[in-house]
Design an enzyme around this catalytic site. Sequence first.
Site, mmCIF file in Angstrom:
data_model
loop_
_atom_site.group_PDB
_atom_site.id
_atom_site.type_symbol
_atom_site.label_atom_id
_atom_site.label_comp_id
_atom_site.label_asym_id
_atom_site.label_seq_id
_atom_site.Cartn_x
_atom_site.Cartn_y
_atom_site.Cartn_z
ATOM 1 N N ASP A 432 30.564 2.532 62.295
ATOM 2 C CA ASP A 432 30.493 3.923 62.759
ATOM 3 C C ASP A 432 29.181 4.116 63.505
ATOM 4 O O ASP A 432 28.123 3.724 63.020
ATOM 5 C CB ASP A 432 30.548 4.873 61.557
ATOM 6 C CG ASP A 432 30.924 6.303 61.933
ATOM 7 O OD1 ASP A 432 30.482 6.770 62.999
ATOM 8 O OD2 ASP A 432 31.649 6.940 61.150
ATOM 9 N N ARG A 434 28.440 7.295 64.904
ATOM 10 C CA ARG A 434 28.277 8.732 65.126
ATOM 11 C C ARG A 434 26.908 9.230 64.647
ATOM 12 O O ARG A 434 26.371 10.186 65.195
ATOM 13 C CB ARG A 434 29.393 9.509 64.420
ATOM 14 C CG ARG A 434 30.711 9.406 65.134
ATOM 15 C CD ARG A 434 31.813 10.072 64.348
ATOM 16 N NE ARG A 434 32.133 9.331 63.131
ATOM 17 C CZ ARG A 434 33.112 9.684 62.300
ATOM 18 N NH1 ARG A 434 33.842 10.758 62.554
ATOM 19 N NH2 ARG A 434 33.361 8.972 61.222
#
Length: 524
Positions: A432, A434
Amino acid sequence: MLSDAVLTQILAQLQALQVSQQTMQAKIDALTPPGKTPTTPLEPKAVLPPSTPTRTSASGTPSSPPPATSSSAATSVPGKPLTDKEREKLLYPGRVNLTTYPDQHGIVPHPIAWGAADPTERGPIVCSRLPSSIKHRNALGAHAGSYSIYRALSIAMGALDPTHKPNYDLTTPPLDIPFNPTWADPTKIVAFDPWGHLAPQVFKREIEELGLDIRPSIAVTKAHLKMSELDDAARKGDLKVDGAIVLRSQPLRNVDGTPSDAEPGVEVNVGKAAVEPVWYLPGVAERFGISESLLRRALFEDTGGMYPELITRPDIKVFLPPIGGLTVYIFGNPAFMSDESKELTVRVHDECNGSDVFGSDICTCKPYLTYAIEECIRGAQNGGVGVVVYFRKEGRALGEVTKYLVYNLRKRGGDSADKYFKSTEIIAGVKDMRFQALMPDVLHWLGIKKIDNMVSMSDMKYDAIVKSGIPIRKRYDIPDHLIPPDSRVEIDAKIAAGYFSSTKHLTEADLVKTVGRTWEETEH
């Protein structure tokens, strides 16, 4: 003897005249029929070849370019339209300026004090390279994020006048996002400009009197939201038509224009704001727990050296990165967002084009988003307010290409929940990207002090919001009946990894039992 200030002003005026000349030529070109040439073509004056890089002195400071000579001039031959090379010289009459330095002659960045409560003291964001602003830039990058590339193409093709001055008279926000104390806290908002929606008004003097090219980085508007899922919810009685927030849609019409007997459904009255990223580099670095110099070097190196001034201009602390921004949807009275006596329902959603727009069932993104919208509407109808924040972080900020490659790996390698995150790591090197540390800024900008209902299972989002000083009183997961069968792999893997669930508790050993369908089952 003329002072440096006067010489700088004269140079800026000459550059402006050269750009104006190009604009006039572009207009003449546009009026000329195909195959014809202007009867009075503009002949460009002596300019320096744009392909010649700025020379640098032994001290590392760019030296002044030599005087222009007629031998370097681009000339137009009567009866022939300007070539691309001639237009290039008119658009960009000076040497290629690869970078600038703090002590360079004529460089006077407009003062900016990030976190100041008064906009005049804070100062505007100036990143324009137009002659009127280039010496006063206090920000790197360009407005519109990744869309700035399309602006460049429009200018290169002659479709856009590079000196076009927007008229913002009728663009003021139709709903109020007023000053909040967090705007004056340089630790609370570092990922965008909190004054961005008011820039044409609060920096009017700098625009009109100083001639600075200052643009809004936030736009606030109102709209009606129309979704088939909301039509279904209203039809089933899950949403009520109140005439204020949820409205009955206008009657439909048949192909021949006559009124249709079909149910028109509903639409939802919303306020919304589009926000472009504006990074205060010291604050962004602190948020991620790294040094500003490391942040600058990483941004420079891993964008292919796109912004040299990240390295050469440490005095400029603001950067407009070439990434997507976010959109805020407000359900109910915007004033209630900062009113702690009103119930607030929030969903922070990261973009998923395949699901959100096209309904792909490999993930829960669209059903979770529509469920959150319904919850926000119900909260607003009960006297509270709802907020959905939509971030452009496609594929966990890995992008759609990487996401689809991961899909291929999952389907070919056995799509089970125990391999879910590992599949992403094999392709992207990380599960991830983000990094939710910057996400809470928008909540602080809206004046949110607490969240009553958080429609999210994400532990990363929850931790980032609470760590930023906003308590969350209740959070709840997506109901089981809204989870598409093929997305069970994703949701179970996330629950086992620490995502919130009010009903289900899974271990790594349980994940091998959750298996997605294969391609063969869907081929026709």
